[in-house]
Design a protein around this motif. Structure first.
Motif, PDB file in Angstrom:
ATOM      1  N   LEU A  53       0.862  -1.198   0.000  1.00  0.00           N
ATOM      2  CA  LEU A  53       0.000   0.000   0.000  1.00  0.00           C
ATOM      3  C   LEU A  53       0.898   1.248   0.000  1.00  0.00           C
ATOM      4  N   THR A  54       0.281   2.416  -0.154  1.00  0.00           N
ATOM      5  CA  THR A  54       1.063   3.629  -0.420  1.00  0.00           C
ATOM      6  C   THR A  54       2.062   3.967   0.690  1.00  0.00           C
ATOM      7  N   ALA A  55       3.344   3.815   0.371  1.00  0.00           N
ATOM      8  CA  ALA A  55       4.462   4.162   1.265  1.00  0.00           C
ATOM      9  C   ALA A  55       4.571   3.269   2.508  1.00  0.00           C
ATOM     10  N   GLY A  56       3.828   2.183   2.557  1.00  0.00           N
ATOM     11  CA  GLY A  56       4.032   1.131   3.554  1.00  0.00           C
ATOM     12  C   GLY A  56       3.884   1.550   5.011  1.00  0.00           C
ATOM     13  N   GLY A  57       4.236   0.631   5.888  1.00  0.00           N
ATOM     14  CA  GLY A  57       4.121   0.872   7.327  1.00  0.00           C
ATOM     15  C   GLY A  57       3.175  -0.111   7.980  1.00  0.00           C
ATOM     16  N   ASN A  58       3.189  -0.128   9.311  1.00  0.00           N
ATOM     17  CA  ASN A  58       2.537  -1.206  10.070  1.00  0.00           C
ATOM     18  C   ASN A  58       1.023  -1.324   9.851  1.00  0.00           C
TER      19      ASN A  58
ATOM     20  N   VAL B 277      -9.340  10.945  -0.747  1.00  0.00           N
ATOM     21  CA  VAL B 277     -10.215  10.925   0.432  1.00  0.00           C
ATOM     22  C   VAL B 277     -11.418  11.833   0.165  1.00  0.00           C
ATOM     23  N   GLU B 278     -12.610  11.308   0.386  1.00  0.00           N
ATOM     24  CA  GLU B 278     -13.832  12.046   0.054  1.00  0.00           C
ATOM     25  C   GLU B 278     -14.008  13.293   0.905  1.00  0.00           C
TER      26      GLU B 278
ATOM     27  N   HIS C 254      -1.877   5.897   9.595  1.00  0.00           N
ATOM     28  CA  HIS C 254      -2.999   4.966   9.523  1.00  0.00           C
ATOM     29  C   HIS C 254      -4.079   5.479   8.556  1.00  0.00           C
ATOM     30  N   CYS C 255      -4.363   6.770   8.619  1.00  0.00           N
ATOM     31  CA  CYS C 255      -5.359   7.339   7.699  1.00  0.00           C
ATOM     32  C   CYS C 255      -4.862   7.255   6.258  1.00  0.00           C
ATOM     33  N   ARG C 256      -3.575   7.527   6.044  1.00  0.00           N
ATOM     34  CA  ARG C 256      -3.011   7.420   4.679  1.00  0.00           C
ATOM     35  C   ARG C 256      -3.164   5.999   4.146  1.00  0.00           C
ATOM     36  N   LEU C 257      -2.856   5.009   4.976  1.00  0.00           N
ATOM     37  CA  LEU C 257      -2.914   3.621   4.497  1.00  0.00           C
ATOM     38  C   LEU C 257      -4.348   3.120   4.354  1.00  0.00           C
ATOM     39  N   THR C 258      -5.260   3.608   5.193  1.00  0.00           N
ATOM     40  CA  THR C 258      -6.674   3.251   5.031  1.00  0.00           C
ATOM     41  C   THR C 258      -7.194   3.818   3.710  1.00  0.00           C
ATOM     42  N   ALA C 259      -6.800   5.058   3.410  1.00  0.00           N
ATOM     43  CA  ALA C 259      -7.199   5.664   2.124  1.00  0.00           C
ATOM     44  C   ALA C 259      -6.640   4.842   0.965  1.00  0.00           C
TER      45      ALA C 259
ATOM     46  N   LEU D 277      -0.823  15.682   2.446  1.00  0.00           N
ATOM     47  CA  LEU D 277      -0.755  15.795   0.991  1.00  0.00           C
ATOM     48  C   LEU D 277      -1.288  14.515   0.342  1.00  0.00           C
ATOM     49  N   LEU D 278      -0.931  13.372   0.943  1.00  0.00           N
ATOM     50  CA  LEU D 278      -1.310  12.084   0.361  1.00  0.00           C
ATOM     51  C   LEU D 278      -2.806  11.788   0.540  1.00  0.00           C
TER      52      LEU D 278
END
Ligand SMILES: *Cc1c(COP(=O)(O)O)cnc(C)c1O
Length: 347
Positions: A49-54, A127-128, A84-89, A120-121
């Motif tokens: 997913l975008t830019a990874g992470g846990n 994101v709506e 977390h919000c970035r990866l959920t998006a 920015l992401l």
């Protein structure tokens, strides 16, 4: 444990790398007169997913549940620079779903609609809508209100708690613990200790539950990024027990499997510390690895201080779980920037 019984989406092609950090280990050993622990890193910053992470590991289970329930919109909550919000998006994009966010302004005045980094992401990932609310807002109620709104439009929301840290999300880190132990066996490297950031807790709790479930006998140190020790240990133990039960672990998670250090938070969540800045610079300059200012920078500060103070002893092999977050660095320019010596055409 039998995780294959629980529906899961896959967002990462294979296991994340498990690598030694020879230059960082050497640099710290040199400070101590030549002998220090052997430091390794589990590269969960390289998850999919975008830019990874846990959060990617947690979302594999949470989004599978959302799809099973027929949801068309993921709704979640986080701080203004939430990974977390970035990866959920990003997961919503991957699944052809929509995403709504509730952003909690934990530090008053910290929301900046023109911010770089994760903010920015959020926009790029489509994101709506993001509702910005002050610290202390009932975040679950805020998400419920969005769900009711969507429901009235004939849509169907799936609510994901902050950090994806319920028992289902924490299963992602039970899976990580299994993956790590497989790698140690394949590679023939045994560890004496694991160090990880401890925030909303799903990561730390999932790892503790997973290592307990496979009888790894590998002690874990969680470095708090927000709460004080006793409260964080109680929260992690409760969640570890919940996720262990969900994963089918037969024996209770021992209380002493949960260890939290809270000496690296500094003035508060997401607020910079000198030790964090040093850790970010040291990882970059010794290993070329980017940490983040809010989580892994402070967790690594705890790791480095533990080496210097002799808590991680010479000869021990310590694995640091890199939980990601480097995208937030770009919103902390004034804190982490270091001047590059510049010159003209001549050397
Ligand atoms: C969310 C997050 C953490 C903390 O994980 P929790 O499961 O919330 O404790 C650590 N590092 C990064 C980069 C994160 O985004």
């Amino acid at each position: 444990m039998h995780l294959a019984r629980i529906p899961r989406r896959r967002y990462t092609a294979g296991p994340t790398p498990l690598e030694p950090m020879p230059h960082l280990s050497r640099a710290l050993a040199d400070e101590l007169g030549g002998a220090g622990p052997e430091l390794w890193i589990k590269r969960d910053d390289l998850l999919g997913l975008t830019a990874g992470g846990n959060k990617t590991r947690k979302l594999e289970f949470l989004v599978a549940d959302a799809l099973a329930q027929g949801a068309d919109t993921l709704v979640t909550v986080g701080a203004v620079q939430s990974n977390h919000c970035r990866l959920t998006a990003s997961a919503a994009v991957r699944e052809g779903m929509k995403c709504r966010l509730v952003l909690e302004e934990r530090v008053p005045g910290s929301f900046d609609p023109d911010a770089s980094g994760n903010h920015l992401l959020f926009g790029l990932l489509g994101v709506e809508r993001a509702n910005v609310v002050p610290a202390g807002t009932d975040l679950h109620a805020a998400m419920e209100a969005i769900a009711a709104d969507l429901d009235a439009q004939g849509r169907r929301a799936y609510l994901i708690p902050g950090g994806g840290s319920n028992a289902l999300g924490a299963l992602g880190y039970v899976a990580c613990a299994e993956e790590l132990m497989d790698q140690t066996f394949e590679m023939g490297v045994a560890f004496d200790r694991l160090v990880v950031a401890s925030g909303s807790g799903g990561t730390h709790a999932g790892i503790v539950a997973g290592l307990h479930g496979v009888h790894a006998n590998l002690p874990v140190t969680g470095i708090s990024v927000r709460a004080e020790r006793a409260a964080q240990e109680a929260k992690i133990h409760g969640l570890a027990q919940e996720v262990a039960t969900l994963a089918g672990v037969a024996t209770p998670v021992p209380q002493d499997a949960v260890v939290v250090e809270d000496g690296y938070v500094g003035p508060g969540y997401s607020l910079p510390t000198e030790a964090m800045v040093e850790a970010v610079q040291l990882f970059a300059r010794t290993e070329g690895i980017l940490l983040d200012p809010v989580y892994t920078g402070k967790a690594a500060a705890g790791l480095i201080d533990g080496v210097r103070a002799g808590r991680f002893a010479p000869g021990e092999r310590v694995v640091f779980v890199h939980t990601g977050g480097a995208a937030a660095l770009f919103a902390y320019r004034s804190v982490v920037a270091s001047a590059v010596p510049t010159g003209g055409a001549s050397a």
